[in-house]
Design a protein around this motif. Structure first.
Motif, PDB file in Angstrom:
ATOM      1  N   MET A   1       0.823  -1.189   0.000  1.00 13.76           N
ATOM      2  CA  MET A   1       0.000   0.000   0.000  1.00 13.76           C
ATOM      3  C   MET A   1       0.868   1.254   0.000  1.00 13.76           C
ATOM      4  O   MET A   1       0.557   2.204  -0.712  1.00 13.76           O
ATOM      5  CB  MET A   1      -0.933  -0.021   1.212  1.00 13.76           C
ATOM      6  N   ALA A   2       1.936   1.250   0.746  1.00 12.19           N
ATOM      7  CA  ALA A   2       2.798   2.431   0.824  1.00 12.19           C
ATOM      8  C   ALA A   2       3.385   2.773  -0.543  1.00 12.19           C
ATOM      9  O   ALA A   2       3.463   3.947  -0.912  1.00 12.19           O
ATOM     10  CB  ALA A   2       3.908   2.213   1.852  1.00 12.19           C
ATOM     11  N   ALA A   3       3.792   1.756  -1.305  1.00 10.91           N
ATOM     12  CA  ALA A   3       4.360   1.995  -2.639  1.00 10.91           C
ATOM     13  C   ALA A   3       3.328   2.641  -3.555  1.00 10.91           C
ATOM     14  O   ALA A   3       3.660   3.521  -4.360  1.00 10.91           O
ATOM     15  CB  ALA A   3       4.871   0.695  -3.250  1.00 10.91           C
ATOM     16  N   ILE A   4       2.080   2.249  -3.428  1.00 14.27           N
ATOM     17  CA  ILE A   4       1.016   2.810  -4.255  1.00 14.27           C
ATOM     18  C   ILE A   4       0.805   4.277  -3.915  1.00 14.27           C
ATOM     19  O   ILE A   4       0.789   5.141  -4.792  1.00 14.27           O
ATOM     20  CB  ILE A   4      -0.288   2.004  -4.079  1.00 14.27           C
ATOM     21  N   LEU A   5       0.654   4.565  -2.634  1.00 15.47           N
ATOM     22  CA  LEU A   5       0.409   5.945  -2.219  1.00 15.47           C
ATOM     23  C   LEU A   5       1.592   6.850  -2.537  1.00 15.47           C
ATOM     24  O   LEU A   5       1.407   7.991  -2.964  1.00 15.47           O
ATOM     25  CB  LEU A   5       0.054   5.992  -0.731  1.00 15.47           C
ATOM     26  N   THR A   6       2.809   6.336  -2.382  1.00 16.95           N
ATOM     27  CA  THR A   6       3.999   7.116  -2.711  1.00 16.95           C
ATOM     28  C   THR A   6       4.063   7.409  -4.203  1.00 16.95           C
ATOM     29  O   THR A   6       4.354   8.536  -4.614  1.00 16.95           O
ATOM     30  CB  THR A   6       5.276   6.372  -2.266  1.00 16.95           C
ATOM     31  N   SER A   7       3.769   6.413  -5.019  1.00 13.93           N
ATOM     32  CA  SER A   7       3.777   6.606  -6.461  1.00 13.93           C
ATOM     33  C   SER A   7       2.763   7.667  -6.873  1.00 13.93           C
ATOM     34  O   SER A   7       3.064   8.558  -7.673  1.00 13.93           O
ATOM     35  CB  SER A   7       3.473   5.285  -7.177  1.00 13.93           C
ATOM     36  N   LEU A   8       1.557   7.600  -6.318  1.00 14.03           N
ATOM     37  CA  LEU A   8       0.527   8.576  -6.654  1.00 14.03           C
ATOM     38  C   LEU A   8       0.915   9.975  -6.187  1.00 14.03           C
ATOM     39  O   LEU A   8       0.708  10.959  -6.903  1.00 14.03           O
ATOM     40  CB  LEU A   8      -0.817   8.157  -6.057  1.00 14.03           C
ATOM     41  N   GLU A   9       1.490  10.054  -5.005  1.00 16.73           N
ATOM     42  CA  GLU A   9       1.944  11.356  -4.493  1.00 16.73           C
ATOM     43  C   GLU A   9       3.044  11.931  -5.378  1.00 16.73           C
ATOM     44  O   GLU A   9       3.019  13.120  -5.715  1.00 16.73           O
ATOM     45  CB  GLU A   9       2.445  11.201  -3.058  1.00 16.73           C
ATOM     46  N   ASP A  10       3.999  11.099  -5.773  1.00 14.33           N
ATOM     47  CA  ASP A  10       5.089  11.546  -6.641  1.00 14.33           C
ATOM     48  C   ASP A  10       4.572  12.078  -7.974  1.00 14.33           C
ATOM     49  O   ASP A  10       5.156  13.000  -8.549  1.00 14.33           O
ATOM     50  CB  ASP A  10       6.079  10.405  -6.906  1.00 14.33           C
ATOM     51  N   ASP A  11       3.485  11.509  -8.462  1.00 13.56           N
ATOM     52  CA  ASP A  11       2.914  11.906  -9.754  1.00 13.56           C
ATOM     53  C   ASP A  11       1.845  12.989  -9.619  1.00 13.56           C
ATOM     54  O   ASP A  11       1.121  13.268 -10.571  1.00 13.56           O
ATOM     55  CB  ASP A  11       2.333  10.687 -10.471  1.00 13.56           C
ATOM     56  N   LYS A  12       1.741  13.574  -8.434  1.00 13.28           N
ATOM     57  CA  LYS A  12       0.814  14.689  -8.191  1.00 13.28           C
ATOM     58  C   LYS A  12      -0.656  14.316  -8.414  1.00 13.28           C
ATOM     59  O   LYS A  12      -1.455  15.106  -8.923  1.00 13.28           O
ATOM     60  CB  LYS A  12       1.154  15.902  -9.062  1.00 13.28           C
ATOM     61  N   ALA A  13      -1.005  13.083  -8.007  1.00 15.67           N
ATOM     62  CA  ALA A  13      -2.406  12.668  -8.065  1.00 15.67           C
ATOM     63  C   ALA A  13      -3.224  13.569  -7.144  1.00 15.67           C
ATOM     64  O   ALA A  13      -2.714  14.105  -6.159  1.00 15.67           O
ATOM     65  CB  ALA A  13      -2.539  11.211  -7.633  1.00 15.67           C
ATOM     66  N   GLU A  14      -4.492  13.721  -7.480  1.00 10.73           N
ATOM     67  CA  GLU A  14      -5.373  14.573  -6.703  1.00 10.73           C
ATOM     68  C   GLU A  14      -6.497  13.760  -6.073  1.00 10.73           C
ATOM     69  O   GLU A  14      -6.924  12.745  -6.617  1.00 10.73           O
ATOM     70  CB  GLU A  14      -5.973  15.655  -7.607  1.00 10.73           C
ATOM     71  N   ASP A  15      -6.957  14.226  -4.914  1.00  7.84           N
ATOM     72  CA  ASP A  15      -8.144  13.658  -4.247  1.00  7.84           C
ATOM     73  C   ASP A  15      -8.050  12.152  -4.041  1.00  7.84           C
ATOM     74  O   ASP A  15      -8.996  11.413  -4.324  1.00  7.84           O
ATOM     75  CB  ASP A  15      -9.412  13.999  -5.037  1.00  7.84           C
ATOM     76  N   GLU A  16      -6.925  11.694  -3.500  1.00  3.22           N
ATOM     77  CA  GLU A  16      -6.768  10.265  -3.249  1.00  3.22           C
ATOM     78  C   GLU A  16      -7.672   9.830  -2.101  1.00  3.22           C
ATOM     79  O   GLU A  16      -7.777  10.513  -1.099  1.00  3.22           O
ATOM     80  CB  GLU A  16      -5.319   9.925  -2.880  1.00  3.22           C
ATOM     81  N   ILE A  17      -8.314   8.713  -2.303  1.00  2.00           N
ATOM     82  CA  ILE A  17      -9.170   8.117  -1.275  1.00  2.00           C
ATOM     83  C   ILE A  17      -8.805   6.641  -1.170  1.00  2.00           C
ATOM     84  O   ILE A  17      -8.618   5.964  -2.177  1.00  2.00           O
ATOM     85  CB  ILE A  17     -10.661   8.258  -1.638  1.00  2.00           C
ATOM     86  N   VAL A  18      -8.703   6.158   0.061  1.00  2.00           N
ATOM     87  CA  VAL A  18      -8.465   4.738   0.310  1.00  2.00           C
ATOM     88  C   VAL A  18      -9.712   4.182   0.983  1.00  2.00           C
ATOM     89  O   VAL A  18     -10.171   4.718   1.991  1.00  2.00           O
ATOM     90  CB  VAL A  18      -7.232   4.527   1.217  1.00  2.00           C
ATOM     91  N   ILE A  19     -10.273   3.136   0.404  1.00  2.00           N
ATOM     92  CA  ILE A  19     -11.464   2.499   0.962  1.00  2.00           C
ATOM     93  C   ILE A  19     -11.070   1.110   1.452  1.00  2.00           C
ATOM     94  O   ILE A  19     -10.568   0.293   0.683  1.00  2.00           O
ATOM     95  CB  ILE A  19     -12.584   2.408  -0.091  1.00  2.00           C
TER      96      ILE A  19
END
Length: 113
Positions: A1-19
């Motif tokens: 999970m950490a790798a996913i969130l880090t990748s999205l953060e690095d790519d400037k993803a917006e409005d991330e939600i984890v369900i």
């Protein structure tokens, strides 16, 4: 999970939600939903995420929705990631399917787990 969130953060993803789906579905343990501002950004986020998951040793990673990149699904086994353009995300309202009690911000989910 950490790798996913880090990748999205690095790519400037917006409005991330984890369900958290634990105990609610056999589909996956978590769904991650994030937006990119354009088809190009969504495609780049998906490409980078696939690379990072493979580097992390996640087996059987697959994706659907490329090359259109309006909505790309990345299946990483226990975590399913949905990457959207904002208009497409608003149309489908995928996070509402699981109810407000199941959703948490990525920051909250990352801090708690």
């Amino acid at each position: 999970m950490a790798a996913i969130l880090t990748s999205l953060e690095d790519d400037k993803a917006e409005d991330e939600i984890v369900i958290d789906l634990s105990g609610k579905s056999t589909l996956a343990d978590y769904i991650v939903i994030a937006s990119g501002r354009s088809q190009r950004q969504v495609g780049a986020m998906a490409d980078h995420l696939l690379e990072k998951l493979k580097e992390a040793g996640v087996k059987s990673v697959s994706s659907e929705g490329q090359p259109q990149c309006d909505w790309v699904l990345v299946d990483a086994g226990d975590v399913v990631v949905h990457l959207f353009r904002p208009e497409v995300r608003e149309f489908y309202k995928l996070e509402k399917l699981w109810g407000p009690a199941g959703a948490a911000s990525a920051g909250h989910a990352a801090a708690g787990g």
